[in-house]
Design an enzyme around this catalytic site. Structure first.
Site, PDB file in Angstrom:
ATOM      1  CB  CYS A 116      -0.994  -0.275   1.053  1.00  0.00           C
ATOM      2  SG  CYS A 116      -2.098   1.477   1.052  1.00  0.00           S
ATOM      3  CB  CYS A 160      -6.859  -2.094   6.244  1.00  0.00           C
ATOM      4  SG  CYS A 160      -7.103  -2.033   4.878  1.00  0.00           S
TER       5      CYS A 160
END
Length: 376
Positions: free
Chosen positions: A111, A210
């Site tokens: 990410c 997440c």
């Protein structure tokens, strides 16, 4: 050497605000330093309610609202940018594909590479911003010749340079980490947030992935890849159990093997190898996990790439310790030899090299050489 970019001329700064306390304090410090700061929250899910709720992740509706409230208190403009498609392709799909191939990925590192310091930074620069600010604990040091180096945070207990080891020269030139050069406890960061009137001061930290709403990685993979029963075998190839999908295991795993037959020596067994082709998981003693060398691919250098063998320290996990290594770039790969064997090294993980506190670069582990077995 001079210090980080926030202490030079005022900059136009885009502050990535996750909705947590660290990114909020980082944005506040950047604004307090005199920079022209704009806050942005990244919407990373097409359906935010499918991501973690209750302040446990960084992709929820609650997080977006928390980030907006923090920006209002700081007194900076705030926007929400939709990067859900890019996140799904570059992080979530990559995560699933890596496990399906028998490797162990790090989605937070991916990410940072693909979203926060590629997609986000590219968009920021196109809009005229000078830098992207995040709440990571790491330091960008500017040398006298103007070149930049990525270093560990002043407080090693909070250092996050491992997941930033994928940043290249261009990205470092536009990165700002206001929390990295302060030796403060998390409690002091929270106290600072409270003094600034930021409601996220007491918000829990996020530790899980997440995009896996319930924290059940194996269940998430099973829903994406389907259940596929296969064998668990020992080092001799003898079947000692079964599983519902080889993708649900990682090298070095001990728990959750559900092996009914005890080992001959009565000691615990660990995952030694994962074969997606045969859907087989191999288990054995802890000593068989000892790795003496590895080959890593897709190296990314935080500065000039080394051209000769060198002695470094290496970190193999986000919260792991350091090991002394001898490393050499060869034909676009990185060949690494450990001074002392290390355990639980899995293909797909990142190895990050350090020279003291300076991050030299990062690469993805492709193969390992074990002290008691052939490369896997």
């Amino acid at each position: 050497m001079t210090d980080t970019p926030q202490r030079t001329r005022p900059l136009r700064v885009l502050a990535a605000m996750s909705g947590g306390v660290d990114s909020a304090v980082a944005a506040a410090r950047a604004a307090e330093a005199g920079h022209d700061v704009t806050g942005v929250h990244l919407a990373l899910s097409a359906n935010p309610q499918s991501f973690r709720t209750g302040a446990r992740g960084c992709c929820t509706i609650e997080d977006s609202r928390d980030a907006r409230r923090a920006a209002d208190v700081i007194g900076i403009p705030f926007y929400v940018w939709d990067l859900a498609d890019r996140f799904r392709e570059d992080v979530v799909e990559d995560f699933v594909a890596e496990y399906e191939a028998g490797r162990t990925p790090n989605p937070c590192l991916r990410c940072n590479e693909k979203i926060k310091f590629a997609a986000l930074l590219d968009k920021a620069l196109a809009l005229g911003f000078d830098a992207v600010c995040t709440g990571h604990y790491a330091q960008v040091i500017v040398r006298e010749d103007g070149s930049r180096e990525l270093h560990r945070a002043s407080d090693m207990a909070k250092d996050q340079s491992y997941v930033l080891g994928v940043l290249d020269d261009r990205q470092l030139a536009h990165a700002m980490f206001p929390l990295g050069d302060t030796v403060t406890t998390k409690e002091e960061i929270r106290a600072e947030a409270e003094r600034r009137g930021l409601a996220v001061a007491k918000k829990p930290d996020s530790h899980d992935i997440c995009f896996i709403a319930d924290g059940d990685t194996q269940g998430f993979l099973a829903r994406r890849l389907g259940r596929a029963e296969g064998d668990i075998v020992d080092e001799s190839g003898t079947r000692v159990g079964t599983h519902e999908g080889a993708y649900g295991f990682t090298i070095g795993q001990r728990k959750g093997l559900r092996i009914g037959t005890p080992a001959p020596d009565g000691k615990p067994r660990y995952v030694l190898d994962i074969s997606p082709v045969t859907n087989t998981v191999t288990v054995g003693p802890a000593a068989a996990l000892d790795v003496t060398a590895l080959t890593a691919i897709k190296p990314r250098w935080c500065g000039t790439a080394p051209t000769a063998p060198g002695t470094y320290t290496a970190q193999l996990r986000a919260h792991g310790g350091e090991s002394e290594v001898r490393a050499e770039p060869v034909d676009g790969e990185l060949r690494v030899t450990f001074t002392e064997p290390v355990r639980g090294v899995a293909p797909g993980q990142a190895i990050v090299l350090y020279d003291g506190t300076r991050v030299v670069g990062s690469a993805t582990i492709a193969t390992t050489t074990r002290a008691t077995a052939a490369a896997v």
